[in-house]
Design a protein around this motif. Sequence first.
Motif, mmCIF file in Angstrom:
data_model
loop_
_atom_site.group_PDB
_atom_site.id
_atom_site.type_symbol
_atom_site.label_atom_id
_atom_site.label_comp_id
_atom_site.label_asym_id
_atom_site.label_seq_id
_atom_site.Cartn_x
_atom_site.Cartn_y
_atom_site.Cartn_z
ATOM 1 N N TYR A 63 10.962 -105.958 11.195
ATOM 2 C CA TYR A 63 9.619 -105.401 10.630
ATOM 3 C C TYR A 63 8.572 -105.212 11.843
ATOM 4 C CZ TYR A 63 11.296 -106.335 6.039
ATOM 5 O OH TYR A 63 12.122 -106.595 4.803
ATOM 6 N N SER A 68 3.673 -106.106 7.095
ATOM 7 C CA SER A 68 4.005 -104.772 6.891
ATOM 8 C C SER A 68 5.355 -104.595 6.550
ATOM 9 C CB SER A 68 3.810 -103.986 8.078
ATOM 10 O OG SER A 68 4.184 -102.621 7.871
ATOM 11 N N ASP A 70 7.030 -101.731 7.091
ATOM 12 C CA ASP A 70 7.338 -100.825 7.880
ATOM 13 C C ASP A 70 8.597 -101.556 8.804
ATOM 14 O OD1 ASP A 70 5.662 -99.014 6.936
ATOM 15 O OD2 ASP A 70 4.119 -99.322 8.303
#
Length: 116
Positions: A63, A68, A70
């Motif tokens: 991560y 997040s 993402d």
Amino acid sequence: MRQGRPGIKVIPANGEASEDTAEIIRGLVRGIENDSRAESVYDNAFRSAVVGGRGYWRICSDYVDGKSFDQRLELKPVPDSLSVYSDMDYSEPDASDKSWYLTVEKVHKDEFLRQW
């Protein structure tokens, strides 16, 4: 090996794949290799292969930060090639049809309890 540097190649494989898409993916791969300092990762795997007969590196996802979802990809070295176990049920001469690999690492008990 140092003269003919290894790297990941992206080639459009069939009629549905386009050269434009392959070029975009090539750029993403180059970015991942640059961020991961891939040359040293490849060198480490090559050194292990020369000394011990096999060398490995890993593609890991992590991560971006704790808040997040993402993720980013990163190439990481495997410092001890003897810590890698793999599927022994393969038939191709280059073992390209292996279906799994397992990497183990020694962790001190206190570190294990702190982390997990």
